[in-house]
Design an enzyme around this catalytic site. Structure first.
Site, PDB file in Angstrom:
ATOM      1  N   CYS A  34     -22.818 -13.949 -15.268  1.00 18.29           N
ATOM      2  CA  CYS A  34     -22.594 -12.666 -14.588  1.00 18.29           C
ATOM      3  C   CYS A  34     -22.503 -12.796 -13.074  1.00 18.29           C
ATOM      4  CB  CYS A  34     -23.736 -11.716 -14.921  1.00 18.29           C
ATOM      5  SG  CYS A  34     -25.314 -12.420 -14.419  1.00 18.29           S
ATOM      6  N   CYS A 103     -30.327 -13.149 -18.949  1.00 16.94           N
ATOM      7  CA  CYS A 103     -30.917 -12.743 -17.667  1.00 16.94           C
ATOM      8  C   CYS A 103     -32.317 -13.347 -17.518  1.00 16.94           C
ATOM      9  CB  CYS A 103     -30.995 -11.229 -17.576  1.00 16.94           C
ATOM     10  SG  CYS A 103     -29.481 -10.400 -18.109  1.00 16.94           S
TER      11      CYS A 103
HETATM   12 FE1  FES Z   1     -26.671 -10.828 -14.584  1.00 15.97          FE
HETATM   13 FE2  FES Z   1     -28.507  -9.781 -16.093  1.00 15.97          FE
HETATM   14  S1  FES Z   1     -26.386  -9.379 -16.164  1.00 15.97           S
HETATM   15  S2  FES Z   1     -28.716 -11.376 -14.695  1.00 15.97           S
END
Ligand code: FES
Length: 148
Positions: A34, A103
């Protein structure tokens, strides 16, 4: 409810946020899934984590997991901090949705990166103790945000 009460609590009221001016171990990792970033500051004395702070540029789950990770290692020994797994952080938060498990890996790896930095500053090669840091961890167990 998608998120547990504990996740919501640590997201809205994160513990140990900020920087430590006298930190002697600082680690930063990013999440390739992400693009989020976490920075962890440790103050270690006599093998004990006396203080810890974090800064996370990421989603709510990343903030909640970093907050919980700091709570789990504060006042603990280096050995105990090395045992900290993302699974333990997730369990302490009463779970995370599967797509958010990656995450929590950021929190685990940020702690390890900070411990590595601590050893490096002591002139000790951290790799035999801490292992390799995954600079862009993506241990998605059943993550649907990427193809790994
Ligand atoms: Fe990036 Fe959770 S979506 S750390």
């Amino acid at each position: 409810m998608l998120y547990s009460q504990k996740v919501l609590d640590h997201f809205s009221n994160p513990r140990n946020v900020g920087e430590l001016a006298d930190a002697n171990g600082i680690g930063e990792v990013g999440n390739a899934v992400c693009g989020d970033i976490m920075k962890m500051y440790l103050k270690i004395e006599n093998g004990i984590i006396q203080d810890v702070r974090f800064k996370t540029f990421g989603c709510g789950a990343a903030i909640a997991t970093s907050s919980m990770a700091t709570e789990l290692i504060k006042g603990k020994s280096i050995d105990e901090a090395l045992q900290l797994s993302n699974k333990a952080v997730v369990a302490a938060l009463d779970g995370l949705p599967p797509a958010k498990i990656h995450c929590s890996v950021l929190a685990e790896q940020a702690v390890r990166a900070a411990l590595s930095d601590y050893y490096r500053r002591q002139g000790v090669d951290p790799e035999p103790i801490v292992g390799k840091i995954e600079e862009d961890p993506h241990h998605c167990e059943s993550c649907d945000t990427c193809s790994h």
